[in-house]
Scaffold this active site. Structure first.
Site, PDB file in Angstrom:
ATOM      1  N   TRP A  10       0.818  -1.221   0.000  1.00  0.00           N
ATOM      2  CA  TRP A  10       0.000   0.000   0.000  1.00  0.00           C
ATOM      3  C   TRP A  10       0.849   1.267   0.000  1.00  0.00           C
ATOM      4  O   TRP A  10       0.316   2.364  -0.079  1.00  0.00           O
ATOM      5  CB  TRP A  10      -0.937  -0.001   1.215  1.00  0.00           C
ATOM      6  CG  TRP A  10      -2.126  -0.901   1.079  1.00  0.00           C
ATOM      7  CD1 TRP A  10      -2.457  -1.695   0.019  1.00  0.00           C
ATOM      8  CD2 TRP A  10      -3.172  -1.091   2.049  1.00  0.00           C
ATOM      9  NE1 TRP A  10      -3.629  -2.368   0.268  1.00  0.00           N
ATOM     10  CE2 TRP A  10      -4.093  -2.016   1.500  1.00  0.00           C
ATOM     11  CE3 TRP A  10      -3.414  -0.585   3.317  1.00  0.00           C
ATOM     12  CZ2 TRP A  10      -5.239  -2.429   2.185  1.00  0.00           C
ATOM     13  CZ3 TRP A  10      -4.547  -0.988   4.014  1.00  0.00           C
ATOM     14  CH2 TRP A  10      -5.454  -1.905   3.452  1.00  0.00           C
ATOM     15  N   HIS A 101      12.986  -2.601  -1.059  1.00  0.00           N
ATOM     16  CA  HIS A 101      12.174  -2.032  -2.146  1.00  0.00           C
ATOM     17  C   HIS A 101      12.986  -0.933  -2.826  1.00  0.00           C
ATOM     18  O   HIS A 101      13.727  -0.194  -2.182  1.00  0.00           O
ATOM     19  CB  HIS A 101      10.863  -1.471  -1.588  1.00  0.00           C
ATOM     20  CG  HIS A 101       9.875  -1.141  -2.655  1.00  0.00           C
ATOM     21  ND1 HIS A 101       9.966  -0.002  -3.420  1.00  0.00           N
ATOM     22  CD2 HIS A 101       8.786  -1.815  -3.108  1.00  0.00           C
ATOM     23  CE1 HIS A 101       8.959   0.012  -4.292  1.00  0.00           C
ATOM     24  NE2 HIS A 101       8.244  -1.077  -4.123  1.00  0.00           N
ATOM     25  N   GLU A 174      11.507  -6.807  -9.345  1.00  0.00           N
ATOM     26  CA  GLU A 174      10.795  -5.572  -9.633  1.00  0.00           C
ATOM     27  C   GLU A 174      11.703  -4.636 -10.440  1.00  0.00           C
ATOM     28  O   GLU A 174      12.488  -3.874  -9.850  1.00  0.00           O
ATOM     29  CB  GLU A 174      10.388  -4.876  -8.337  1.00  0.00           C
ATOM     30  CG  GLU A 174       9.434  -5.670  -7.481  1.00  0.00           C
ATOM     31  CD  GLU A 174       8.503  -4.747  -6.702  1.00  0.00           C
ATOM     32  OE1 GLU A 174       7.292  -4.970  -6.785  1.00  0.00           O
ATOM     33  OE2 GLU A 174       8.986  -3.810  -6.048  1.00  0.00           O
ATOM     34  N   SER A 220       3.763  -2.505 -12.096  1.00  0.00           N
ATOM     35  CA  SER A 220       2.578  -2.200 -12.903  1.00  0.00           C
ATOM     36  C   SER A 220       1.728  -3.423 -13.209  1.00  0.00           C
ATOM     37  O   SER A 220       1.178  -3.560 -14.315  1.00  0.00           O
ATOM     38  CB  SER A 220       2.983  -1.461 -14.192  1.00  0.00           C
ATOM     39  OG  SER A 220       3.588  -0.228 -13.878  1.00  0.00           O
ATOM     40  N   GLY A 241       1.587  -2.757  -6.246  1.00  0.00           N
ATOM     41  CA  GLY A 241       1.413  -1.448  -5.623  1.00  0.00           C
ATOM     42  C   GLY A 241       0.065  -0.860  -5.981  1.00  0.00           C
ATOM     43  O   GLY A 241      -0.955  -1.149  -5.358  1.00  0.00           O
ATOM     44  N   GLY A 242       0.033  -0.036  -7.023  1.00  0.00           N
ATOM     45  CA  GLY A 242      -1.177   0.713  -7.372  1.00  0.00           C
ATOM     46  C   GLY A 242      -2.440  -0.125  -7.473  1.00  0.00           C
ATOM     47  O   GLY A 242      -3.500   0.272  -6.959  1.00  0.00           O
TER      48      GLY A 242
HETATM   49  C1  PEP Z   1       5.610  -1.882  -5.848  1.00  0.00           C
HETATM   50  O1  PEP Z   1       5.446  -0.895  -5.172  1.00  0.00           O
HETATM   51  O2  PEP Z   1       6.295  -2.799  -5.395  1.00  0.00           O
HETATM   52  C2  PEP Z   1       5.007  -1.954  -7.167  1.00  0.00           C
HETATM   53  C3  PEP Z   1       5.268  -2.980  -7.918  1.00  0.00           C
HETATM   54  O3  PEP Z   1       4.195  -0.908  -7.531  1.00  0.00           O
HETATM   55  P1  PEP Z   1       3.217  -0.862  -8.824  1.00  0.00           P
HETATM   56  O4  PEP Z   1       2.430  -2.135  -8.836  1.00  0.00           O
HETATM   57  O5  PEP Z   1       2.362   0.347  -8.597  1.00  0.00           O
HETATM   58  O6  PEP Z   1       4.092  -0.727 -10.025  1.00  0.00           O
END
Ligand code: PEP
Length: 270
Positions: A10, A101, A174, A220, A241-242
């Protein structure tokens, strides 16, 4: 067989009342699926620190999802103003913690402490979700494996073979350029790095540890692209994340990971 894992990050979103509403809604939906004996992936939610305390308050008898923190200090206690320790997390019921992260590596210079954080987390019964990933410049320079390999070596330096073989490691690939940009990696590109990560774990800890380690893709992820990642042999789930901020969208991800057609009538945001 590795159980798929869907983890929500979050980040610095939601207030206490908003988080309480979302925790309650998520638990209601997940427990209904459990009551119907539907398959579920492992589900983890990582709210901001203050909202961790909602978990034992709302679910004193446990919940259908696990609690994770977004960070942890590498010492167990001490004069570290503003920091939070592993024992403080476990007492609230946290079972996971995100470590390394890219936003923390970038904004707080945490590269050098990732290994110590991973070791401290494991010592206190927290499963680390270790984040690794290259920048766009590194990818363009053909340095993806060099960067990810170096991050892994540092992160896993103090991990014991026993912990790795017991499946106590989760590694999230990531790519920095995919986080929060709407530009996800292709499943094939993510799989290539996930396979590399699994080979690195095998080299360091052996084949059993490599089989037991769950490797997530993050960057994403939405309900529209998750299926492609889950179809890859070395990708065991996602760090989101989002698209985790809206409970109904997040549940679509959970349903996809459970192998159920996601509810397409649910809110499409994320
Ligand atoms: C994250 O914060 O680890 C992430 C992958 O963010 P998002 O899904 O928004 O790209």
């Amino acid at each position: 067989m590795r159980t798929p894992l869907i983890a929500a990050n979050w980040k610095m979103h939601k207030t206490w009342p908003e988080a309480a509403t979302d925790f309650t809604a998520l638990e209601g939906e997940l427990s209904a699926r459990k009551a119907a004996q539907a398959a579920l992936p492992d589900v983890v939610v990582c709210p901001p620190y203050p909202m961790l305390a909602l978990y034992p308050l709302l679910f004193p008898g446990g919940a259908s999802f696990a609690l994770g923190a977004q960070n942890v200090h590498h010492e167990a206690s001490g004069a570290y103003t503003g920091e939070v320790s592993a024992p403080m997390l476990t007492v609230l019921g946290a079972a996971y913690v995100i470590v390394g992260h890219s936003e923390r590596r970038r904004d707080f210079g945490e590269d050098a402490v990732v290994g110590a954080k991973v070791a401290r987390a494991l010592e206190h019964d927290l499963t680390p979700i270790v984040c690794v990933g290259e920048t766009l410049d590194a990818r363009r320079a053909g340095e993806t494996e060099a960067v990810v390999g170096a991050q892994l070596a540092a992160a896993l330096a103090a991990v014991t073979p026993e912990a790795a073989a017991a499946g106590r490691l989760v590694i999230a690939y990531e790519p920095v350029w995919a986080i929060g940009t709407g530009e996800a990696a292709t499943p094939e590109a993510a799989q290539a790095v996930a396979r590399f990560i699994r080979a690195e774990v095998a080299e360091r800890f052996g084949a059993q540890a490599a089989e037991a380690t769950r490797i997530l893709y993050g960057g994403s992820v939405t309900a529209d692209n998750l299926g492609g990642f889950l179809a890859e042999p070395d990708i065991d789930g996602a760090l989101v994340g989002g698209a985790s901020l809206d409970v109904r969208h997040f549940l679509r991800l959970v349903d996809l990971a459970a192998g159920r057609p996601a509810d397409r009538t649910a809110h499409d945001g994320g």
